[in-house]
Design an enzyme around this catalytic site. Structure first.
Site, PDB file in Angstrom:
ATOM      1  CG  ASP A  13      -1.924   1.286   1.125  1.00 57.64           C
ATOM      2  OD1 ASP A  13      -2.440   1.568   0.280  1.00 57.64           O
ATOM      3  OD2 ASP A  13      -1.838   1.996   2.081  1.00 57.64           O
ATOM      4  CB  SER A  14       0.045   4.770  -0.844  1.00 54.20           C
ATOM      5  OG  SER A  14      -1.086   4.685  -0.219  1.00 54.20           O
ATOM      6  CE1 TYR A  45       2.845   6.075  -3.217  1.00 52.26           C
ATOM      7  CE2 TYR A  45       1.918   4.010  -4.550  1.00 52.26           C
ATOM      8  CZ  TYR A  45       3.268   4.820  -3.855  1.00 52.26           C
ATOM      9  OH  TYR A  45       4.185   4.083  -3.827  1.00 52.26           O
ATOM     10  N   GLY A  46      -2.704   9.340  -3.625  1.00 53.32           N
ATOM     11  CA  GLY A  46      -4.153   9.587  -4.406  1.00 53.32           C
ATOM     12  C   GLY A  46      -4.158  10.872  -5.500  1.00 53.32           C
ATOM     13  CB  CYS A  76      -3.051   0.919  -2.608  1.00 54.61           C
ATOM     14  SG  CYS A  76      -3.011   2.631  -3.108  1.00 54.61           S
ATOM     15  CG  ASN A  77      -9.130   1.289  -3.618  1.00 52.42           C
ATOM     16  OD1 ASN A  77     -10.019   0.447  -4.493  1.00 52.42           O
ATOM     17  ND2 ASN A  77      -9.253   0.956  -2.440  1.00 52.42           N
ATOM     18  CB  THR A  78      -4.048   5.393  -5.738  1.00 58.28           C
ATOM     19  OG1 THR A  78      -5.412   6.102  -4.491  1.00 58.28           O
ATOM     20  CG2 THR A  78      -3.788   6.182  -6.589  1.00 58.28           C
ATOM     21  CD  GLU A 161      -1.996   8.868   5.817  1.00 64.07           C
ATOM     22  OE1 GLU A 161      -1.030   9.649   5.514  1.00 64.07           O
ATOM     23  OE2 GLU A 161      -2.113   7.704   5.472  1.00 64.07           O
ATOM     24  CB  CYS A 195     -10.039   5.304  -0.429  1.00 65.54           C
ATOM     25  SG  CYS A 195      -8.728   5.924   0.469  1.00 65.54           S
ATOM     26  CG  HIS A 197      -6.688   5.848   4.430  1.00 66.47           C
ATOM     27  ND1 HIS A 197      -6.071   5.483   3.667  1.00 66.47           N
ATOM     28  CD2 HIS A 197      -5.697   6.782   5.059  1.00 66.47           C
ATOM     29  CE1 HIS A 197      -4.627   5.624   3.808  1.00 66.47           C
ATOM     30  NE2 HIS A 197      -4.568   6.479   4.807  1.00 66.47           N
TER      31      HIS A 197
HETATM   32  N1  DGL Z   1      -4.104   3.680  -0.148  1.00 67.88           N
HETATM   33  C1  DGL Z   1      -4.706   4.834  -1.138  1.00 67.88           C
HETATM   34  C2  DGL Z   1      -6.121   4.058  -1.719  1.00 67.88           C
HETATM   35  O1  DGL Z   1      -6.679   3.110  -1.356  1.00 67.88           O
HETATM   36  C3  DGL Z   1      -5.343   6.060  -0.014  1.00 67.88           C
HETATM   37  C4  DGL Z   1      -3.817   6.791   0.370  1.00 67.88           C
HETATM   38  C5  DGL Z   1      -3.404   7.410  -0.697  1.00 67.88           C
HETATM   39  O2  DGL Z   1      -3.822   8.319  -1.423  1.00 67.88           O
HETATM   40  O3  DGL Z   1      -2.168   7.174  -0.806  1.00 67.88           O
HETATM   41  O4  DGL Z   1      -6.512   4.765  -2.773  1.00 67.88           O
END
Ligand code: DGL
Length: 276
Positions: A13-14, A45-46, A76-78, A161, A195, A197
Site C-alpha cells: 500500500d502507499s 498516492y491519491g 491500494c485502490n490508487t 492520517e 479507498c 482508509h
Molecule cells: N491507499 C490509497 C487508496 O486506497 C489511499 C491513500 C493514498 O492516497 O495514498 O486509494
C-alpha cells in the site's frame, strides 16, 4: 524434482491504509505468511500522476518479489487503478513471469451489483482513482445495467492520517462529500468505500445514507476473493509459505508507522525500514 521455494504473500500500500485489507486477509487466511510494505515516505498516492504511481508501485512490487513473495496484492485502490494493468501486462512477463500481482478493484466490482436494488451505486475514492474511471469501467464489465456515481473525497485521507477521523470536526467533511454524492442521484442505495482508509470513517458515513442502504468496505471482499484465487490456482498456493508469520516494512520512519498502524490494524506492531 526440486521443491520450489515458498514465500510470503506480499501486501503493498502507499502507506498505512492497506493494513485494513491485510487485517481481513489474516482473519480469513491466518495460515499464510505475509510481508506488508507501506510506501509512507512517498504517500499519499491519491493525487499523483499515472507515471509516478506506476513507477513507485513497480519499485515496491519488485522489492516484495526480492523478499521472496510469489504473489503480491496491491491493497491500494490508487495503485490498483493506475499501475496494476501495466505491471501485469508489460513488467511481469519480463521481471518474474511465474509471479502474480493482484489488485483490489476487480474483486469488488465483481460483487457490487449483488448489493443494490435500485441499480444506482456510489463510489467514494481518492481523486486519482476517480479520474482513472477504473470503477465505472470494471463495474460495466460485470453489471452493465448499473449506474455508477463517483465522488472524490480528497480531505478524508489527511483527516484519518492525522487522527481526526473520530473527532467532531470530521463530521463536516463527511457530510460535505456525502451530500455531493447524493446530489448526483438521490436513488443511490449502495455505497462502496473504494479507498483503504475510508473504513475508519464508516461510523460517520453510515448515518448519512438513506435507510436500507448498503455501505461496503473492501477488506472482507478482497479476502474472500484471495481464498477463491488460491483454491483455483494450486500452482500458486503451493508457493505460499504457511507459518502464520507477518512482517511489516515501511519506507519512512518506523516509529511513526508503529504508532499509526494500530489505528488501521487494531493492534500494535513492529516495523522495519526499507530505504528507497
Ligand atoms: N491507499 C490509497 C487508496 O486506497 C489511499 C491513500 C493514498 O492516497 O495514498 O486509494
Amino acid at each position: 524434482m526440486a521443491m520450489e521455494k515458498r514465500g510470503p504473500i506480499g501486501v503493498f500500500d502507499s502507506g498505512y491504509g492497506g493494513l485494513t485489507v491485510l487485517k481481513e486477509l489474516v482473519n480469513r487466511l491466518p495460515q499464510y505468511d505475509y510481508t506488508y510494505l507501506g510506501d509512507n515516505a512517498r504517500a499519499p498516492y491519491g493525487n499523483r500522476s499515472f507515471e509516478t504511481v506506476y513507477r513507485y508501485t513497480l519499485q515496491c512490487v519488485e522489492w516484495l518479489f526480492g523478499e521472496g513473495c510469489p504473489l503480491v496484492i496491491l491493497a491500494c485502490n490508487t495503485a490498483s487503478a493506475k499501475a496494476l494493468r501495466t505491471i501485469q501486462q508489460n513488467d511481469l512477463p519480463r521481471i518474474a513471469p511465474d509471479n502474480r500481482v493482484l489488485g483490489v478493484i476487480r474483486p469488488t466490482t465483481e460483487v457490487v451489483g449483488n448489493y443494490t436494488r435500485t441499480g444506482n451505486v456510489g463510489v467514494l475514492a481518492t481523486r486519482g482513482t476517480v479520474l482513472s474511471e477504473s470503477y465505472p469501467i470494471e463495474i460495466a464489465k460485470f453489471f452493465p445495467e448499473l449506474r455508477v456515481y463517483q465522488q472524490a473525497c480528497p480531505l478524508w485521507v489527511p483527516l484519518i492520517e492525522n487522527n481526526e477521523h473520530d473527532k467532531p470536526g470530521a463530521d463536516y467533511f463527511v457530510r460535505e462529500y456525502m451530500d455531493l454524492l447524493h446530489d448526483q442521484s438521490p436513488d443511490i442505495d449502495t455505497v462502496l468505500l473504494a479507498c483503504t482508509h475510508y473504513p475508519l470513517l464508516k461510523d460517520k458515513i453510515a448515518p448519512c445514507l438513506p435507510p436500507g442502504s448498503q455501505l461496503i468496505s473492501q477488506g472482507e471482499i478482497v479476502a474472500a476473493s484471495l481464498a477463491d484465487y488460491l483454491q483455483r490456482h494450486p500452482e500458486m498456493e503451493t508457493r505460499c509459505s504457511r507459518n502464520g508469520q507477518i512482517l511489516f516494512y515501511t519506507t519512512d520512519s518506523t516509529e511513526d508507522f508503529n504508532s499509526h498502524a494500530a489505528t488501521f490494524y487494531g493492534s500494535g506492531l513492529q516495523s522495519k525500514h526499507v530505504p528507497f
